[in-house]
Design an enzyme around this catalytic site. Structure first.
Site, PDB file in Angstrom:
ATOM      1  CD  GLU A   1      -2.886   1.349   0.426  1.00 43.45           C
ATOM      2  OE1 GLU A   1      -3.062   0.418  -0.379  1.00 43.45           O
ATOM      3  OE2 GLU A   1      -3.560   2.386   0.435  1.00 43.45           O
ATOM      4  CG  ASP A   2       1.452   2.744   3.332  1.00 41.88           C
ATOM      5  OD1 ASP A   2       0.450   3.052   2.652  1.00 41.88           O
ATOM      6  OD2 ASP A   2       1.405   2.518   4.548  1.00 41.88           O
TER       7      ASP A   2
END
Ligand code: MN
Length: 717
Positions: free
Chosen positions: A115-116
Site C-alpha cells: 500500500e505505502d
C-alpha cells in the site's frame, strides 16, 4: 499511507500488560539490519515471542521480511515522528505474543508495504510465496475499506468475500487496529472519535467473533476512553480506589487454593482484574460495585476432566450461586471459547465469579483463531476434528462467516447487506440452541423460533407453523434462551408463505433476508388486515399451536411422613446408611456396627449381601409411624441424573430440586463423555412422599433422560 500515525507517549495504557518499549524499537530500527546472519535487534523481540509459542519456528523468513519492510519504509515517518517500521513491528509483536504462526507474522511485517511503498504484490509473491502474498493483499484491501468513501458498503462486501477464505487476514487487521488505537493520541479529536466508532462498531465485534479476547478487551478500553471520557475517568478512579492490600478476592483465592490442594487437584488459582469496560458494565448492571467485582478468579488445570473436578469441589465446599453457572465446555460458544463459569460465596457473603479452564482453553480464550495456527497445515498436535456439522470444526471459516458469505449471495443490493451485517455484528452475544437431531444452532441473543426455523431449514421455513421448545409447543414468536432445544414445525402445504409480522420476531439477517425476499417475489400477498393479524402467529394459517405451561412439579403433602426407624433394640442408636440412603417405604435391613449403633440399609443394597456373606447378623428394621427422630431432618436420598450436556443444565436441575422443596446436601458432576453428563445429588427432603414428584420434576428438565436412586451418596466435602 495508513491513516493513523503512532504516538508512543499516548496516555492510554492497560494496567497489566508489559509492553516492549516502542521508542527503543524505533531507534534500533533506524540503525537498520546490521548483520546478514544475525537477526536485527529490532526483530529479536518478535522472534523471542514467536519462539515462546513455536520453539521450532524457522526465523529466516521473518528476518527477510523485516529487511524488506525496513528498507522499503525507510524515510517514512509516522505522525509521532517515529520511523514507520515501528508500526509493522509492533503489529507483528502483538500477533507473536498471541501465538500466531510464522506465515501470519511474515505477512504482518509486510502488511503496509504494498500500500505505502514501492514494493509490489508480485515481489512479495516471488520472495515469500503465494500464502504471504495472499494475506498481504487481503490486509491491503481491508485497509482501504475502513477509510473508503461512497462505495463503502459494496467495497466492504467485496473485501469480506475476499478475506472470507482466511481469518488470518482479519487477525492482522485487528492487531493493526490495536496498535493504531494505542497510538491515537496524536490525532485531532474528531478523527480519534471517528476511528474509535469504527473500532467499536466493526472491529470489536469482529474480535469477539474470532474469539480474540486479549485484543477485544484492550480495544474496548481504548475506544471507551475516547468515546466516553468521563465514564472512563470515573471507572479508572473506582479501580484505583479498589486496588489495595486487602482485596477480598485474595481471601477467596486462598480458600480456593487450599480447598483444591486438600482435594488433591493440581490447579493454578489466579486473580484476573476486569478491564475498564467490564467494571463499567458490572457497575451499570448492579448500580453499585462490591469489592469482589473488580476481578474474577481464574482456575487453570491440566485436563478437561479436572475442570469438572474443580467445579465439584467448589460447589461442595462453598455455597455456589447456581444462576451464575454456565458450562461452555459441554456446549462451547461459537467463537471457540471454552470454560466453566460459576460464582461462589466467600466469607462475609462476598460473591466471587470463577472461571475454570485448562491451559489450552485459556490460550484459545485469549488468542482465539490466532492461537489455532495455520488453518491449512495438518497439525498432528491439534485436537481431533469434531463432526462436520460442528461450526467450530473449520477455523478458517467460523459459522458466522459462512452465514455472512451466504447472505451476500442472497442479498442483491449492497445496502441491505451492509445493514444486516452491521446489525449482526452489533449483536454482541450469541446463544446456542439444540436441534432435535443432535446438532446445534448459533443464534444472536433475542432470536426467536422464526430465526431457528430459517437457520435450520432455509427457505423451507416459509411454511413454518410453530415449534417445539424443550418439548413443548410454542409460537414462532417465542424468544429462545441459551440451551433451549428447538424443533421448528413445518406445514405440509408447501404453497404457503411467511407472515409479514414474522419480521417483528426475526433477529437474524438470514431470516430477514429470506422473509423480505419471499414478499418481493410474491407482491400479490397483501399484508394481512392488521385487525385480524395475529401478532405472534404464522399469519394466514390460522391460530398457532398454543404453548403449554411447564407442568408444575408434582408434590404431595398427603403421604406418610418419614418417622424414624424401629429396630429390635430400642436403645440402639440408628443411622441411615449413606451408601443407599433408604427412604420410606423402602424395605430395611440393619446391622450392628462399631459402638453398638445400628446402620440401616435398603434391603436390596449390595452392602446387605456383603455383610451377610461375611457372617454379620442382620437386625430387623422397619419404618415407624407417628412422630419420630427423622422428622426434623427429613429424609436423605441420593439421586443420579443422566443428561445430555448443555448450558444451564446444572442451574435448571438445581432449580427443579429447589422447587420440590429439597435441599442439596452435596453434589458431584462427572465430566461429560460423548456429550453425556452424570450429576449425583444427595438431597434432603422434608417428606419422603415428595420423592416421586421430585424425580419427575428432574426428569422434566430438558436434556435429562434418566433420574434414578443411587447406591452411593455423592461424596461430601
Ligand atoms: Mn498498518
Amino acid at each position: 499511507m495508513s491513516a493513523e500515525a503512532a504516538d508512543p507517549g499516548a496516555p492510554l495504557r492497560r494496567r497489566s500488560r508489559p509492553r516492549i518499549d516502542l521508542r527503543r524499537l524505533g531507534r534500533v530500527a533506524l540503525r537498520g539490519p546490521v548483520s546478514r546472519d544475525r537477526l536485527p535487534d529490532a526483530i529479536s523481540h518478535v522472534a523471542e515471542a514467536h519462539r515462546a509459542h513455536h520453539p521450532d519456528a524457522d526465523l529466516t523468513i521473518l528476518r527477510r521480511a523485516y529487511v524488506l519492510a525496513e528498507s522499503s519504509h525507510r524515510g517514512q515517518m509516522r505522525k509521532s515522528g517515529e520511523p514507520y517500521i515501528t508500526h509493522p513491528l509492533a503489529v507483528t509483536l502483538i500477533l507473536a505474543e498471541l501465538g500466531a504462526e510464522t506465515t501470519t507474522l511474515t505477512a504482518s511485517l509486510l502488511h503496509d508495504t504494498v500500500e505505502d511503498t514501492e514494493v509490489t504484490l508480485d515481489q512479495v509473491k516471488e520472495q515469500f510465496g503465494d500464502e504471504v502474498c495472499y494475506l498481504v493483499d487481503g490486509v491491503t484491501k481491508l485497509e482501504k475499506v475502513d477509510y473508503g468513501a461512497a462505495a463503502e458498503p459494496e467495497t466492504f462486501r467485496k473485501m469480506l468475500v475476499a478475506t472470507g477464505n482466511d481469518v488470518r487476514v482479519m487477525s492482522i487487521k485487528l492487531a493493526d487496529r490495536l496498535h493504531n488505537m494505542r497510538t491515537l493520541g496524536v490525532m485531532r479529536p474528531e478523527k480519534q472519535a471517528r476511528i474509535a466508532k469504527v473500532t467499536r462498531d466493526v472491529l470489536i465485534p469482529l474480535a469477539e467473533r474470532l474469539g480474540v479476547q486479549a485484543l477485544k478487551t484492550e480495544l474496548e478500553d481504548l475506544a471507551f476512553a475516547i468515546l466516553h471520557p468521563e465514564e472512563y475517568e470515573e471507572t479508572r478512579a473506582l479501580i484505583a480506589a479498589a486496588t489495595g492490600p486487602d482485596d477480598p478476592l485474595e481471601t477467596i483465592a486462598d480458600n480456593v487454593t487450599h480447598t483444591l490442594r486438600d482435594a488433591g487437584i493440581s490447579a493454578e488459582v489466579l486473580i484476573r482484574p476486569r478491564h475498564f469496560v467490564s467494571v463499567h458494565r458490572v457497575r451499570r448492571k448492579r448500580g453499585e460495585l462490591r469489592g469482589t467485582d473488580f476481578g474474577r478468579l481464574l482456575v487453570l488445570v491440566g485436563e478437561d476432566a479436572d475442570c469438572y473436578a474443580v467445579l465439584g469441589e467448589l460447589h461442595t465446599c462453598f455455597t455456589p450461586v447456581i444462576s451464575e453457572f454456565k458450562d461452555f465446555i459441554a456446549a462451547p460458544k461459537f467463537n471457540l471459547y471454552q470454560s466453566l463459569h460459576t460464582a461462589v460465596v466467600g466469607p462475609e457473603g462476598a460473591v466471587a465469579e470463577v472461571l475454570i479452564r485448562t491451559h489450552r482453553m485459556h490460550k484459545v480464550a485469549e488468542a482465539g483463531v490466532v492461537a489455532l495456527g495455520n488453518p491449512y497445515a495438518q497439525d498432528p498436535a491439534a485436537p481431533p476434528q469434531t463432526e462436520p456439522s460442528d461450526e467450530r470444526a473449520d477455523p478458517t471459516r467460523p459459522g458466522w462467516l459462512s452465514r455472512l458469505l451466504d447472505w451476500q449471495e442472497s442479498a442483491t443490493d449492497p445496502d441491505t447487506f451492509w445493514t444486516t451485517l452491521r446489525d449482526d455484528l452489533a449483536q454482541d452475544r450469541e446463544i446456542t440452541v439444540f436441534r432435535t437431531d443432535g446438532g446445534t444452532l448459533g443464534l444472536p441473543a433475542g432470536a426467536s423460533c422464526v430465526d431457528a426455523a430459517y437457520a435450520q431449514y432455509g427457505d423451507l421455513a416459509h411454511t413454518a407453523i410453530g415449534a417445539r421448545v424443550n418439548g413443548r409447543l410454542a409460537t414462532l414468536s417465542t424468544v429462545l434462551s441459551d440451551g433451549d432445544t428447538v424443533q421448528p414445525l413445518l406445514a405440509q402445504d408447501t404453497a404457503s408463505g411467511p407472515s409479514p409480522d414474522w419480521l417483528d420476531h426475526a433477529r437474524t439477517p438470514a431470516a430477514r433476508i429470506a422473509i423480505t425476499g419471499w414478499f418481493s417475489d410474491h407482491p400479490d400477498e397483501a399484508k394481512p388486515d392488521p385487525e385480524t393479524a395475529d401478532a405472534t402467529g404464522p399469519g394466514t394459517r390460522g391460530e398457532p399451536a398454543a404453548a403449554t405451561e411447564r407442568e408444575a412439579p408434582a408434590r404431595s403433602r398427603s403421604g406418610p411422613r418419614p418417622t424414624g426407624v424401629v429396630v429390635d433394640d430400642p436403645n440402639a442408636q440408628v443411622r441411615l446408611a449413606g451408601c443407599c440412603t433408604p427412604v420410606p417405604p423402602d424395605e430395611l435391613t440393619g446391622f450392628v456396627v462399631r459402638g453398638g449403633a445400628v446402620t440401616v440399609h435398603r434391603r436390596e443394597c449390595p452392602a446387605v449381601a456383603a455383610m451377610q456373606e461375611i457372617g454379620r447378623a442382620p437386625v430387623a428394621a422397619s419404618w415407624a409411624d407417628g412422630e419420630g427422630r427423622e422428622s426434623d431432618a427429613g429424609c436423605r436420598v441420593t439421586l443420579v441424573a443422566e443428561s445430555f450436556g448443555r448450558p444451564r443444565l446444572l442451574a435448571d436441575l438445581t432449580e427443579a430440586i429447589a422447587t420440590a422443596d429439597a435441599a442439596i446436601v452435596s453434589a458431584t458432576v462427572e465430566p461429560p463423555s460423548e456429550q453425556r453428563v452424570r450429576h449425583t445429588y444427595t438431597l434432603r427432603l422434608p417428606d419422603a412422599a415428595g420423592l416421586p414428584g421430585l424425580m419427575r420434576a428432574m426428569r422434566d428438565v430438558a436434556g435429562v433422560y434418566d433420574v434414578s436412586r443411587a447406591q452411593h451418596p455423592a461424596p461430601t466435602g
